[in-house]
Design an enzyme around this catalytic site. Structure first.
Site: not given
Ligand code: THU
Length: 160
Positions: A62, A73, A75, A112, A115
């Site tokens: 991320n 994110c 992913e 999430c 993603c």
């Molecule tokens: N985040 C991800 O990288 N992937 C996910 O599927 C959920 C959330 C990151 C986004 C943000 O930088 C941090 O996690 C908190 O939400």
């Protein structure tokens, strides 16, 4: 009127060492990527690793931004890079790991919704399921045999 039931089945591994060798290797790549995340605001780091049918592995993490919604994110960082660099390769597996600087994440942390939608696009594009493995910083690993299994009733090109 009728009710429709949609079921999803997952495999739960107690530990990363229980995974098939290629998936364990991929998860270790995701862990390495997580450690390089740029997450100064949430202190929540996520790493993703993608195994392609050409043998290449792509990783992402991320990337946050002072303008919060501009961040991305792990992913999507990984899958869009894959789409950009290897448009003809098939994605076989994706491994995801998430960890917080403020509390240890033991529970497997799924991607999430945004993603899932982004990954679903590529599963439809390649017309073949991709395995998704996800975990916290440590502990159990969950395997889904496809992205569709994680996103029932997905929106895809068939509706356009
Ligand atoms: N985040 C991800 O990288 N992937 C996910 O599927 C959920 C959330 C990151 C986004 C943000 O930088 C941090 O996690 C908190 O939400």
């Amino acid at each position: 009127m009728k009710e429709v039931k949609i079921e999803s089945t997952f495999t739960v591994f107690d530990h990363i060492d229980e995974l098939p060798k290629d998936a364990a290797t991929l998860m270790h790549e995701a862990i390495t990527a997580r450690k390089k995340a740029y997450a100064p605001y949430s202190k929540f780091s996520v790493g993703a690793a993608i195994l392609l049918d050409n043998g290449k592995t792509i990783t992402g993490n991320n990337q946050e931004n002072a303008s919060y919604p501009s961040g991305l994110c792990a992913e999507r960082t990984a899958i869009y890079y894959t789409g950009a660099q290897y448009p003809d390769a098939k994605i076989l597996k994706m491994a995801i790991t998430a960890g917080s600087k403020t509390n240890q994440t033991i529970a497997p942390i799924p991607p999430c919704g945004a993603c899932r939608q982004a990954i679903a696009e590529y599963e439809v594009k390649q017309d073949a399921p991709m395995e998704i493995y996800f975990m916290g910083e440590t502990g159990k690993v969950v395997k889904s045999n496809s992205l569709a299994n994680l996103l029932p009733l997905a929106f895809d090109k068939s509706f356009l």
